[in-house]
Design a protein around this motif. Structure first.
Motif, PDB file in Angstrom:
ATOM      1  N   PRO A   1       0.820  -1.212   0.000  1.00 18.45           N
ATOM      2  CA  PRO A   1       0.000   0.000   0.000  1.00 18.45           C
ATOM      3  C   PRO A   1       0.855   1.264   0.000  1.00 18.45           C
ATOM      4  O   PRO A   1       0.662   2.159   0.810  1.00 18.45           O
ATOM      5  CB  PRO A   1      -0.801  -0.140   1.293  1.00 18.45           C
ATOM      6  N   TYR A   2       1.780   1.334  -0.909  1.00 20.92           N
ATOM      7  CA  TYR A   2       2.729   2.442  -0.953  1.00 20.92           C
ATOM      8  C   TYR A   2       2.804   2.951  -2.379  1.00 20.92           C
ATOM      9  O   TYR A   2       3.045   2.178  -3.310  1.00 20.92           O
ATOM     10  CB  TYR A   2       4.106   1.951  -0.492  1.00 20.92           C
ATOM     11  N   ASP A   3       2.584   4.232  -2.564  1.00 19.34           N
ATOM     12  CA  ASP A   3       2.624   4.834  -3.892  1.00 19.34           C
ATOM     13  C   ASP A   3       4.037   5.330  -4.159  1.00 19.34           C
ATOM     14  O   ASP A   3       4.435   6.406  -3.705  1.00 19.34           O
ATOM     15  CB  ASP A   3       1.613   5.981  -3.974  1.00 19.34           C
ATOM     16  N   TRP A   4       4.807   4.528  -4.900  1.00 19.27           N
ATOM     17  CA  TRP A   4       6.210   4.857  -5.157  1.00 19.27           C
ATOM     18  C   TRP A   4       6.370   6.061  -6.074  1.00 19.27           C
ATOM     19  O   TRP A   4       7.467   6.614  -6.195  1.00 19.27           O
ATOM     20  CB  TRP A   4       6.918   3.652  -5.776  1.00 19.27           C
ATOM     21  N   SER A   5       5.286   6.488  -6.726  1.00 16.79           N
ATOM     22  CA  SER A   5       5.388   7.624  -7.647  1.00 16.79           C
ATOM     23  C   SER A   5       5.405   8.958  -6.909  1.00 16.79           C
ATOM     24  O   SER A   5       5.717   9.986  -7.501  1.00 16.79           O
ATOM     25  CB  SER A   5       4.218   7.609  -8.639  1.00 16.79           C
ATOM     26  N   ARG A   6       5.088   8.957  -5.610  1.00 15.89           N
ATOM     27  CA  ARG A   6       5.026  10.195  -4.831  1.00 15.89           C
ATOM     28  C   ARG A   6       6.201  10.271  -3.870  1.00 15.89           C
ATOM     29  O   ARG A   6       6.403   9.365  -3.049  1.00 15.89           O
ATOM     30  CB  ARG A   6       3.729  10.249  -4.028  1.00 15.89           C
ATOM     31  N   PRO A   7       6.987  11.338  -3.934  1.00 13.69           N
ATOM     32  CA  PRO A   7       8.138  11.450  -3.026  1.00 13.69           C
ATOM     33  C   PRO A   7       7.737  11.556  -1.564  1.00 13.69           C
ATOM     34  O   PRO A   7       8.518  11.226  -0.674  1.00 13.69           O
ATOM     35  CB  PRO A   7       8.841  12.723  -3.502  1.00 13.69           C
ATOM     36  N   ASP A   8       6.494  12.019  -1.302  1.00 11.46           N
ATOM     37  CA  ASP A   8       6.029  12.173   0.074  1.00 11.46           C
ATOM     38  C   ASP A   8       5.055  11.064   0.461  1.00 11.46           C
ATOM     39  O   ASP A   8       4.300  11.190   1.420  1.00 11.46           O
ATOM     40  CB  ASP A   8       5.332  13.529   0.236  1.00 11.46           C
ATOM     41  N   ALA A   9       5.091   9.963  -0.267  1.00 10.28           N
ATOM     42  CA  ALA A   9       4.081   8.924  -0.085  1.00 10.28           C
ATOM     43  C   ALA A   9       4.170   8.277   1.292  1.00 10.28           C
ATOM     44  O   ALA A   9       5.244   8.160   1.884  1.00 10.28           O
ATOM     45  CB  ALA A   9       4.239   7.857  -1.157  1.00 10.28           C
ATOM     46  N   VAL A  10       3.028   7.859   1.789  1.00 10.63           N
ATOM     47  CA  VAL A  10       2.942   7.128   3.047  1.00 10.63           C
ATOM     48  C   VAL A  10       2.135   5.861   2.799  1.00 10.63           C
ATOM     49  O   VAL A  10       1.475   5.712   1.782  1.00 10.63           O
ATOM     50  CB  VAL A  10       2.273   7.967   4.150  1.00 10.63           C
ATOM     51  N   LEU A  11       2.197   4.944   3.749  1.00 14.06           N
ATOM     52  CA  LEU A  11       1.391   3.741   3.656  1.00 14.06           C
ATOM     53  C   LEU A  11      -0.078   4.099   3.839  1.00 14.06           C
ATOM     54  O   LEU A  11      -0.440   4.816   4.763  1.00 14.06           O
ATOM     55  CB  LEU A  11       1.811   2.749   4.736  1.00 14.06           C
ATOM     56  N   ASP A  12      -0.920   3.582   2.969  1.00  8.19           N
ATOM     57  CA  ASP A  12      -2.352   3.870   3.048  1.00  8.19           C
ATOM     58  C   ASP A  12      -3.115   2.729   2.354  1.00  8.19           C
ATOM     59  O   ASP A  12      -2.988   2.585   1.143  1.00  8.19           O
ATOM     60  CB  ASP A  12      -2.671   5.206   2.377  1.00  8.19           C
TER      61      ASP A  12
END
Length: 219
Positions: free
Chosen positions: A102-113
């Motif tokens: 559940p991690y969006d690797w495309s976002r530098p500020d991504a969090v688990l969601d």
């Protein structure tokens, strides 16, 4: 055994050859087979090296699945629910081995969601009520999934799921790939713990300067 892999990214590109080498029949599912073959050079190279792989749409791949085999969810975590929900009826009765994060690797500020009070593994099980979802291999780099000895011979891989027979089937496949320490954590709720291990994996990878690492439960 017939194994359907949904998704054509890095996980597919390492799991498919490994599963073929074990003698399994492998079908790969994608949103648009024509677009995959024309616009995905990494998959095109995989297909050239392994002409026995069959590429199909998600729907056709699921239709070809065998209930005595496995369906692997290797679709990117942020996108997998939207892709899986329309396949729910076709996946009824199937064991779904979920390796997503559940991690969006495309976002530098991504969090688990989701995180803490829910997990993607649980959300997938809710979205596929007639399937037997088993979460595993989500605490590793893709390259380590089919070959634990890239890191070490005895580090731990985890399985989470509500159906005991489904976990045994997944465990047999993990053992065939070389996993010696397969730890059944319990029901699908325990996927929360392994999904949250991703943050430790990211930070440990940065500290060690390599993503080729694993976790060992010492007991």
């Amino acid at each position: 055994m017939k194994i359907v892999i949904l998704g054509t990214g890095e996980v597919c590109r390492v799991l498919a050859p490994a599963l073929l080498s074990l003698g399994h029949e492998v079908v790969v599912g994608t949103r648009d087979p024509r677009k995959t073959m024309t616009g995905n050079p990494h998959y095109r190279l995989l297909a050239a090296r392994h002409p026995e792989l069959r590429l199909a749409s998600f729907t056709n791949a699921v239709e070809s699945a065998d209930r005595s085999g496995l369906v692997v969810n290797a679709i990117s975590g942020p996108a997998c629910l939207d892709a899986l929900v329309p396949l729910a009826a076709g996946l009824t009765g199937h064991v779904v081995m979920d390796v997503s994060s559940p991690y969006d690797w495309s976002r530098p500020d991504a969090v688990l969601d989701p995180v803490n009070t829910d997990s993607l593994g649980e959300a997938i099980q809710r979205a596929l009520p007639g399937s037997f979802v088993v979460k595993t291999l989500n605490t590793l780099a893709a390259q380590v999934m089919p070959d634990p000895e890239v890191v070490a011979p005895d580090h731990t891989i985890f399985v989470s799921g509500d159906d005991e027979e489904a976990k045994l089937r997944v465990g047999d496949l993990l053992s065939a790939m070389g996993w010696r320490d397969v730890l059944d954590l319990g029901g699908s709720r325990t996927a929360r713990a392994t999904e949250m291990m991703l943050r430790m994996w990211i930070d440990a990878s940065a500290a060690l300067g390599t993503h080729l690492l694993g976790f060992k439960i010492v007991r």
